[in-house]
Design a protein around this motif. Structure first.
Motif, mmCIF file in Angstrom:
data_model
loop_
_atom_site.group_PDB
_atom_site.id
_atom_site.type_symbol
_atom_site.label_atom_id
_atom_site.label_comp_id
_atom_site.label_asym_id
_atom_site.label_seq_id
_atom_site.Cartn_x
_atom_site.Cartn_y
_atom_site.Cartn_z
ATOM 1 N N THR A 230 18.979 23.204 4.780
ATOM 2 C CA THR A 230 17.796 24.488 4.244
ATOM 3 C C THR A 230 19.071 26.132 4.402
ATOM 4 O O THR A 230 18.018 26.814 4.322
ATOM 5 C CB THR A 230 17.004 24.047 4.930
ATOM 6 N N GLU A 231 19.690 26.200 5.173
ATOM 7 C CA GLU A 231 20.050 27.647 5.596
ATOM 8 C C GLU A 231 20.395 28.246 4.675
ATOM 9 O O GLU A 231 20.600 28.338 3.585
ATOM 10 C CB GLU A 231 20.826 27.629 7.148
ATOM 11 N N PRO A 232 19.877 30.920 4.442
ATOM 12 C CA PRO A 232 20.201 30.932 3.404
ATOM 13 C C PRO A 232 21.077 30.552 2.698
ATOM 14 O O PRO A 232 21.510 31.212 1.348
ATOM 15 C CB PRO A 232 19.767 32.219 4.043
ATOM 16 N N THR A 233 22.497 30.480 3.049
ATOM 17 C CA THR A 233 24.095 29.809 2.912
ATOM 18 C C THR A 233 24.233 28.741 2.948
ATOM 19 O O THR A 233 25.955 29.141 2.136
ATOM 20 C CB THR A 233 24.460 31.251 3.070
ATOM 21 N N HIS A 234 23.575 27.866 3.052
ATOM 22 C CA HIS A 234 24.282 26.833 2.633
ATOM 23 C C HIS A 234 23.840 26.499 1.167
ATOM 24 O O HIS A 234 23.631 27.166 0.237
ATOM 25 C CB HIS A 234 23.259 25.385 3.480
ATOM 26 N N PRO A 235 24.971 26.032 0.768
ATOM 27 C CA PRO A 235 25.601 25.482 -1.574
ATOM 28 C C PRO A 235 24.342 24.704 -1.302
ATOM 29 O O PRO A 235 24.038 25.308 -2.716
ATOM 30 C CB PRO A 235 26.975 25.243 -1.142
ATOM 31 N N GLN A 236 23.552 23.999 -0.603
ATOM 32 C CA GLN A 236 23.354 23.322 -1.588
ATOM 33 C C GLN A 236 21.129 23.576 -1.571
ATOM 34 O O GLN A 236 20.151 23.256 -1.815
ATOM 35 C CB GLN A 236 22.948 22.162 -1.010
ATOM 36 N N HIS A 237 21.521 24.654 -0.782
ATOM 37 C CA HIS A 237 19.948 25.823 -1.134
ATOM 38 C C HIS A 237 19.751 25.845 -2.012
ATOM 39 O O HIS A 237 20.488 25.655 -3.305
ATOM 40 C CB HIS A 237 19.668 27.263 0.255
ATOM 41 N N ILE A 238 17.636 25.714 -1.873
ATOM 42 C CA ILE A 238 17.275 25.765 -3.481
ATOM 43 C C ILE A 238 17.570 27.052 -3.810
ATOM 44 O O ILE A 238 17.817 26.897 -5.074
ATOM 45 C CB ILE A 238 15.872 25.451 -3.160
ATOM 46 N N ALA A 239 17.872 28.205 -3.356
ATOM 47 C CA ALA A 239 18.174 29.610 -3.879
ATOM 48 C C ALA A 239 19.496 29.136 -5.198
ATOM 49 O O ALA A 239 19.417 29.997 -5.631
ATOM 50 C CB ALA A 239 18.845 30.260 -3.475
ATOM 51 N N TYR A 240 20.123 28.873 -4.419
ATOM 52 C CA TYR A 240 21.390 28.576 -5.787
ATOM 53 C C TYR A 240 21.470 27.446 -6.996
ATOM 54 O O TYR A 240 22.053 27.304 -7.750
ATOM 55 C CB TYR A 240 22.450 27.873 -5.245
ATOM 56 N N GLU A 241 20.316 26.629 -7.145
ATOM 57 C CA GLU A 241 19.351 26.455 -8.589
ATOM 58 C C GLU A 241 20.615 25.664 -8.834
ATOM 59 O O GLU A 241 20.853 25.006 -9.886
ATOM 60 C CB GLU A 241 19.626 27.555 -9.700
ATOM 61 N N GLY A 242 21.140 24.384 -8.029
ATOM 62 C CA GLY A 242 21.984 23.279 -8.250
ATOM 63 C C GLY A 242 23.448 23.348 -8.718
ATOM 64 O O GLY A 242 24.314 22.910 -8.777
ATOM 65 N N ARG A 243 23.942 24.843 -8.529
ATOM 66 C CA ARG A 243 25.480 25.422 -9.322
ATOM 67 C C ARG A 243 26.213 24.546 -8.769
ATOM 68 O O ARG A 243 27.718 24.549 -8.982
ATOM 69 C CB ARG A 243 25.364 27.423 -9.397
#
Length: 250
Positions: A230-243
């Protein structure tokens, strides 16, 4: 016109800006750990002025924590997370036409090596040949790699502490008045000089920064910061929209 650029700092506050101006820097590149690009951009803009340009960037931690390879990207339009394979990060940097730098090459378990540099030579725009955190052996090895691979050099303070800013810088033989100017200077291989202090101040900086490095690289810290997803630059964070879900290491 020559532009004096500290190509990589981790900290940014009033003390950093004051020191950078005192050191006659024109530009610093701000790339803090574990911070998403929009936040970096906002903070860089807030501290930029007529006296000092602050350019946002991302040092992406590729691979796993135990065997990570750092790459510094300048000119990203879209965020790129940490802890994805090096190949995936390089492909994303290519897609976005970012300038890509190789910080502290071959150092410990946190850097690209000769094989990586050769493999991604078309993407990597410069290699760091002096890092004040390093001993002469490490800097000499980096310098030799740059010569052997005919890759343009650069240096930075790699400052994790405000007192380190400006201890070394890269003097580009062109005006750099914007992020795009720096990206172009790196991508085009514009002439530059690597400038650093190798006296008492440099060694005091080395001692302070190495002490900070010991804390920074503890497993306890990264476990607390990162691995929940859930951290800001984790690849599975929601901010990256699953890309990046299919290439996430964690």
């Amino acid at each position: 016109m020559t532009s004096r650029v500290d190509c990589h700092v981790k900290v940014l506050d009033d003390r950093v800006v004051e020191r950078a101006v005192r050191k006659d820097l024109d530009v610093i590149v701000y790339a803090p750990h574990f911070t998403r690009l929009p936040e970096i951009r906002e903070r860089a803009a807030a501290y930029s002025s007529d006296d000092l340009l602050v350019i946002p960037a991302r040092e992406v931690f590729t691979g796993s924590w135990q065997n990570r390879k750092h790459v510094l990207a300048i000119g990203l339009e879209e965020p790129v997370p940490d802890f994805i394979p090096l190949e995936a990060a390089m492909a994303e940097f290519d897609r976005q036409d970012a300038a890509v730098l190789a910080p502290h090459p071959t150092f410990a378990n946190v850097s690209v090596g000769e094989h990586d540099l050769r493999t991604h030579a078309e993407t990597i725009d410069a290699i760091e040949i002096f890092n004040p955190k390093h001993l002469p052996l490490h800097n000499g090895r980096a310098h030799n790699l740059a010569d052997m691979l005919s890759m343009p050099p650069y240096t930075s303070s790699y400052a994790h502490l405000p007192r380190s800013v400006g201890i070394s810088h890269t003097a580009f033989e062109t005006p750099i008045e914007s992020e795009s100017d720096l990206v172009a200077a790196l991508a085009d291989g514009i002439g530059r000089r690597v400038v650093y202090d190798n006296g008492l101040e440099r060694w005091l900086t080395t001692a302070a920064e190495v002490g900070h490095l010991v804390y920074e690289n503890t497993w306890k810290k990264v476990d607390r910061l990162f691995l929940s997803g859930t951290e800001p630059t984790h690849p599975q964070h929601i901010a990256y929209e699953g890309r990046f879900d299919d290439v996430a290491v964690y």
